[in-house]
Design a protein around this motif. Structure first.
Motif, PDB file in Angstrom:
ATOM      1  N   LEU A   1       3.095  -7.365  -7.958  1.00 59.44           N
ATOM      2  CA  LEU A   1       4.319  -8.020  -7.527  1.00 59.44           C
ATOM      3  C   LEU A   1       5.109  -7.098  -6.597  1.00 59.44           C
ATOM      4  O   LEU A   1       5.138  -5.885  -6.798  1.00 59.44           O
ATOM      5  CB  LEU A   1       5.174  -8.398  -8.731  1.00 59.44           C
ATOM      6  CG  LEU A   1       4.625  -9.526  -9.613  1.00 59.44           C
ATOM      7  CD1 LEU A   1       5.447  -9.654 -10.877  1.00 59.44           C
ATOM      8  CD2 LEU A   1       4.615 -10.843  -8.847  1.00 59.44           C
TER       9      LEU A   1
ATOM     10  N   ASP B   1       9.507 -10.556  -4.633  1.00 63.25           N
ATOM     11  CA  ASP B   1       9.123 -11.567  -5.624  1.00 63.25           C
ATOM     12  C   ASP B   1      10.118 -11.653  -6.782  1.00 63.25           C
ATOM     13  O   ASP B   1      10.148 -12.662  -7.507  1.00 63.25           O
ATOM     14  CB  ASP B   1       7.746 -11.234  -6.213  1.00 63.25           C
ATOM     15  CG  ASP B   1       6.631 -11.301  -5.194  1.00 63.25           C
ATOM     16  OD1 ASP B   1       6.741 -12.125  -4.278  1.00 63.25           O
ATOM     17  OD2 ASP B   1       5.664 -10.526  -5.322  1.00 63.25           O
TER      18      ASP B   1
ATOM     19  N   TRP C   1      12.622 -14.756  -7.300  1.00 60.04           N
ATOM     20  CA  TRP C   1      11.894 -15.969  -7.694  1.00 60.04           C
ATOM     21  C   TRP C   1      11.447 -15.881  -9.147  1.00 60.04           C
ATOM     22  O   TRP C   1      11.620 -16.831  -9.922  1.00 60.04           O
ATOM     23  CB  TRP C   1      10.673 -16.168  -6.792  1.00 60.04           C
ATOM     24  CG  TRP C   1      10.982 -16.352  -5.349  1.00 60.04           C
ATOM     25  CD1 TRP C   1      10.796 -15.439  -4.348  1.00 60.04           C
ATOM     26  CD2 TRP C   1      11.536 -17.512  -4.723  1.00 60.04           C
ATOM     27  NE1 TRP C   1      11.192 -15.954  -3.143  1.00 60.04           N
ATOM     28  CE2 TRP C   1      11.655 -17.223  -3.334  1.00 60.04           C
ATOM     29  CE3 TRP C   1      11.938 -18.757  -5.182  1.00 60.04           C
ATOM     30  CZ2 TRP C   1      12.148 -18.143  -2.416  1.00 60.04           C
ATOM     31  CZ3 TRP C   1      12.445 -19.675  -4.270  1.00 60.04           C
ATOM     32  CH2 TRP C   1      12.547 -19.378  -2.917  1.00 60.04           C
TER      33      TRP C   1
ATOM     34  N   VAL D   1       5.545 -16.868  -6.017  1.00 63.16           N
ATOM     35  CA  VAL D   1       4.985 -15.557  -6.370  1.00 63.16           C
ATOM     36  C   VAL D   1       3.538 -15.674  -6.823  1.00 63.16           C
ATOM     37  O   VAL D   1       2.963 -14.715  -7.333  1.00 63.16           O
ATOM     38  CB  VAL D   1       5.829 -14.869  -7.476  1.00 63.16           C
ATOM     39  CG1 VAL D   1       7.253 -14.662  -7.015  1.00 63.16           C
ATOM     40  CG2 VAL D   1       5.816 -15.664  -8.778  1.00 63.16           C
TER      41      VAL D   1
END
Length: 355
Positions: free
Chosen positions: A72, A76, A79, A182
């Motif tokens: 990640l 991200d 979200w 994501v």
């Protein structure tokens, strides 16, 4: 069968497997409500998911293999944070409250609303393509859900259990669309964070309200159910989001309530009314319209730079600026050159174009 067709089939199977695991969890959670409060159960289900997936990540790290999933990124986090709050905290609490007031089979079919609301948000808010066939399927599922929700209620009395389950579906629909942004990242990492954070917050809330922890056996059963029905299911769901987009994944996931309803009838010996079967038929029609969709046209890919798990298919014809042992799938930052072509596709992470 070409690479694109195999990838789509794999995404469909992932969505259906996610649906089966989650569908099974609904009637089993109904059984566990006899030994603990709804908010406590919601928290423990997500704690079980978070712990189980964290162990999965640890074991994967101990194997010391090159990562095949993209980690990640900082971009991200907003979200994912929104998905954790809406889908990981409010959604499960509303579902457990609704289950306490609603027959398990009815609750299971009402969960079909999640796919409709997911598609609606994807279409209206995020401009994901939803064609006429998918729209008609949504209307059929809505009709079945309304029939199911209001059957047998006293005139003038609000069906609070059904409304709570509908609220949970709305939370998860928002969650699904946020998670779509994501979905190129590591699905196990996404699901572990969601389960761990949401579970800890909800469990702390339940304990603050004075809810005692259950006995050892129900506690372990809840943890295992959370790992399978919420954790592994979410991992598969994120993988399907990556390949199908939010609306289509939601459509396939709408098979979950039928699994839950079938298990409910077997476990609780419920005798559903005619309205139950009519609602089920309408929902089945809606699901069939969704899963039988075909979409193909000439489309253009703009230049794109990102990172995700991939194979060197027609969309990933690039060279490497690092030593590569030829192993696939793998993950690394890569650039897509502009491309114009035509083939069957869904709004996956490479096909989010306008129509």
């Amino acid at each position: 069968m070409n690479d694109s067709h195999r990838a789509h089939l794999r995404s469909i199977l992932q969505a259906l497997a996610a649906a089966a695991l989650f569908g099974l969890s609904t009637p089993l959670a109904k059984l566990l409500l006899g030994s603990m409060a709804p908010v406590l159960l919601a928290g423990l289900l997500y704690v079980g998911s978070g712990i189980g997936l964290s162990l999965w990540l640890l074991l994967r790290k101990l194997r010391r293999r090159a990562p095949s999933e993209a980690p990640l990124a900082r971009a991200d986090l907003p979200w994912l944070g929104g998905a954790v709050v809406v889908g990981g905290i409010f959604g499960p609490i509303l579902l457990m409250l609704g289950l306490a007031l609603t027959p398990a089979s009815t609750a299971s079919l009402l969960l079909n609303l999640e796919s409709v609301l997911t598609a609606g948000i994807a279409w209206v808010v995020f401009r994901e393509n939803v064609d006429r066939r998918v729209f008609i399927g949504m209307l059929a599922i809505i009709a079945g859900s309304v029939l199911l929700s209001w059957h047998g209620e006293t005139t003038g009395k609000l069906p609070w259990g059904s409304l709570a389950i509908a609220g949970a579906c709305l939370c998860w629909a928002i969650d699904n669309n946020l998670t779509r942004h994501v979905s190129a990242g590591d699905p196990v990492q996404i699901a572990a964070i969601k389960g761990g954070v949401a579970g800890a917050i909800t469990l702390a809330l339940a304990l603050t309200m004075g809810n005692p922890l259950p006995a050892t056996l129900p506690l372990l059963a809840t943890g295992l159910l959370g790992f399978a029905g919420y954790g592994v299911s979410l991992v598969l769901f994120v993988l399907a989001l990556r390949g199908l987009g939010a609306a289509r994944t939601g459509a396939y996931f709408s098979t979950a309530p039928f699994v839950g309803a079938l298990i409910s009838l077997l476990l609780f010996g419920e005798h559903p009314s005619l309205a139950f079967w009519l609602a089920g038929a309408l929902m089945a029609l809606g699901v069939w319209l969704h899963v039988s969709e075909r979409h193909a046209h000439e489309h253009a890919h703009e230049a794109l730079a990102h990172e995700h798990r991939h194979r060197h298919d027609e969309h990933h014809q690039h060279s490497h600026d690092f030593p590569w042992d030829g192993e696939e799938p793998h993950s690394h930052p890569h650039v897509h050159a502009p491309l114009l072509h035509s083939h069957p596709h869904f709004p996956d992470i490479h096909h989010r174009h306008q129509h």
